[in-house]
Design a protein around this motif. Structure first.
Motif, PDB file in Angstrom:
ATOM      1  N   THR A 150       2.170 -26.763  12.309  1.00 28.61           N
ATOM      2  CA  THR A 150       3.506 -26.766  11.705  1.00 28.61           C
ATOM      3  C   THR A 150       3.681 -28.042  10.890  1.00 28.61           C
ATOM      4  OG1 THR A 150       4.579 -27.889  13.567  1.00 28.61           O
ATOM      5  CG2 THR A 150       4.478 -25.469  13.652  1.00 28.61           C
TER       6      THR A 150
ATOM      7  N   THR B 142       9.915 -30.181   7.457  1.00 29.44           N
ATOM      8  CA  THR B 142      10.493 -29.988   6.133  1.00 29.44           C
ATOM      9  C   THR B 142      11.767 -30.828   6.045  1.00 29.44           C
ATOM     10  OG1 THR B 142      11.810 -28.116   6.862  1.00 29.44           O
ATOM     11  CG2 THR B 142       9.625 -27.626   6.006  1.00 29.44           C
TER      12      THR B 142
ATOM     13  N   SER C 251       5.752 -23.158  10.519  1.00 27.40           N
ATOM     14  CA  SER C 251       4.327 -22.873  10.629  1.00 27.40           C
ATOM     15  C   SER C 251       3.729 -22.817   9.227  1.00 27.40           C
ATOM     16  CB  SER C 251       4.107 -21.530  11.330  1.00 27.40           C
ATOM     17  OG  SER C 251       2.751 -21.133  11.216  1.00 27.40           O
ATOM     18  N   THR C 252       2.538 -23.401   9.059  1.00 26.75           N
ATOM     19  CA  THR C 252       1.890 -23.351   7.744  1.00 26.75           C
ATOM     20  C   THR C 252       1.452 -21.923   7.394  1.00 26.75           C
ATOM     21  OG1 THR C 252      -0.228 -23.964   8.760  1.00 26.75           O
ATOM     22  CG2 THR C 252       1.110 -25.745   7.820  1.00 26.75           C
ATOM     23  N   GLN C 253       1.464 -21.031   8.386  1.00 31.10           N
ATOM     24  CA  GLN C 253       1.180 -19.622   8.100  1.00 31.10           C
ATOM     25  C   GLN C 253       2.377 -18.917   7.453  1.00 31.10           C
ATOM     26  OE1 GLN C 253      -0.770 -17.473  11.411  1.00 31.10           O
ATOM     27  NE2 GLN C 253      -0.795 -19.458  12.439  1.00 31.10           N
ATOM     28  N   ASN C 254       3.557 -19.507   7.611  1.00 31.69           N
ATOM     29  CA  ASN C 254       4.787 -18.873   7.134  1.00 31.69           C
ATOM     30  C   ASN C 254       5.123 -19.364   5.717  1.00 31.69           C
ATOM     31  OD1 ASN C 254       7.220 -17.582   6.871  1.00 31.69           O
ATOM     32  ND2 ASN C 254       8.011 -18.232   8.855  1.00 31.69           N
ATOM     33  N   THR C 255       4.293 -18.958   4.757  1.00 29.23           N
ATOM     34  CA  THR C 255       4.456 -19.448   3.389  1.00 29.23           C
ATOM     35  C   THR C 255       5.762 -18.975   2.745  1.00 29.23           C
ATOM     36  OG1 THR C 255       3.081 -17.625   2.591  1.00 29.23           O
ATOM     37  CG2 THR C 255       1.998 -19.752   2.973  1.00 29.23           C
ATOM     38  N   SER C 256       6.276 -17.823   3.156  1.00 26.62           N
ATOM     39  CA  SER C 256       7.530 -17.346   2.553  1.00 26.62           C
ATOM     40  C   SER C 256       8.685 -18.292   2.873  1.00 26.62           C
ATOM     41  CB  SER C 256       7.855 -15.916   2.990  1.00 26.62           C
ATOM     42  OG  SER C 256       7.969 -15.840   4.391  1.00 26.62           O
TER      43      SER C 256
ATOM     44  N   MET D  10       8.273 -21.513   3.691  1.00 24.69           N
ATOM     45  CA  MET D  10       7.958 -22.756   2.995  1.00 24.69           C
ATOM     46  C   MET D  10       8.431 -22.685   1.542  1.00 24.69           C
ATOM     47  SD  MET D  10       4.213 -23.663   4.607  1.00 24.69           S
ATOM     48  CE  MET D  10       4.106 -25.322   3.973  1.00 24.69           C
ATOM     49  N   ASN D  11       8.286 -21.520   0.919  1.00 29.18           N
ATOM     50  CA  ASN D  11       8.752 -21.348  -0.452  1.00 29.18           C
ATOM     51  C   ASN D  11      10.269 -21.433  -0.552  1.00 29.18           C
ATOM     52  OD1 ASN D  11       6.230 -21.107  -1.678  1.00 29.18           O
ATOM     53  ND2 ASN D  11       6.117 -18.919  -1.235  1.00 29.18           N
TER      54      ASN D  11
END
Length: 197
Positions: A30, A33, A165-170, A172-173
């Motif tokens: 993770t 942010t 989570s770095t897997q959760n790019t949506s 993050m965007n």
């Protein structure tokens, strides 16, 4: 009987090697942010296209949305194998402990939520947020995060933080849309512990 150890450590290759030697496996990474509310350049109202209410109600709807949204989230899936029964128990406790929550409505139906927690004098933290999958095309996530930024700013806070989570790019965007900076990566490790009693 099987239990598990769940550890969160700073992201570092030496930690990863040490944890593997101790029988843990890597489960997630993770990042923190941080949105500086004074530096937001976009018009927040433009993103709030759905009605959003701040409420202590709708706990059962929030739990339903959370259960369908967090199918891999390691905050709730605390055993090595993804286990929806265990995750449901953990999620239920998280939702019961929520106070006021922002709920997005679509045709008077609860389709998403976002819960904030104060973590410092000038900072609010996105504690829990999700949108029901079939309604994600409505822009509910953008609306909830834009509303959170707007409310935090109006209430005198300087920062809106989260951990993703770095897997959760949506997601993050979504944070990036509002100028978020990403820092402090952390790794989640899980180890199954056998109690043969």
């Amino acid at each position: 009987m099987q239990e598990s150890d769940y550890l969160v450590v700073p992201s570092d290759p030496t930690n990863e090697i040490r944890m593997q030697r101790d029988g843990f496996f890597f489960a997630d990474r993770t990042v923190k942010t941080t949105i500086s509310l004074s530096k937001i350049t976009v018009d927040l109202n433009r993103f709030i296209r759905l009605p959003i209410v701040e409420t202590t109600d709708f706990k059962s709807d929030i739990l339903h949305i959370a259960k369908t949204a967090f199918v891999y989230d390691r905050r709730f899936h605390v055993k090595p194998d993804l286990n929806s029964a265990t995750a449901s128990v953990v999620l239920k406790q998280w939702v019961q402990e929520l106070d006021k929550v922002f709920v997005a409505l679509f045709k008077e139906q609860q389709i998403g939520f976002l819960a904030l927690r104060k973590t410092a004098q000038d900072t609010l933290f996105v504690h829990l947020a999700a949108v029901e999958e079939k309604y994600r095309i409505t822009g509910a996530a953008m609306a909830l995060y834009a509303n959170a930024c707007k409310v935090a700013k109006e209430r005198g806070y300087k920062k809106l933080e989260g951990r993703v989570s770095t897997q959760n790019t949506s997601v993050m965007n979504v944070y990036a849309t509002f100028g978020a900076m990403f820092s402090e990566p952390q790794d989640v490790f899980i180890k199954e512990v056998r109690n043969d009693a």
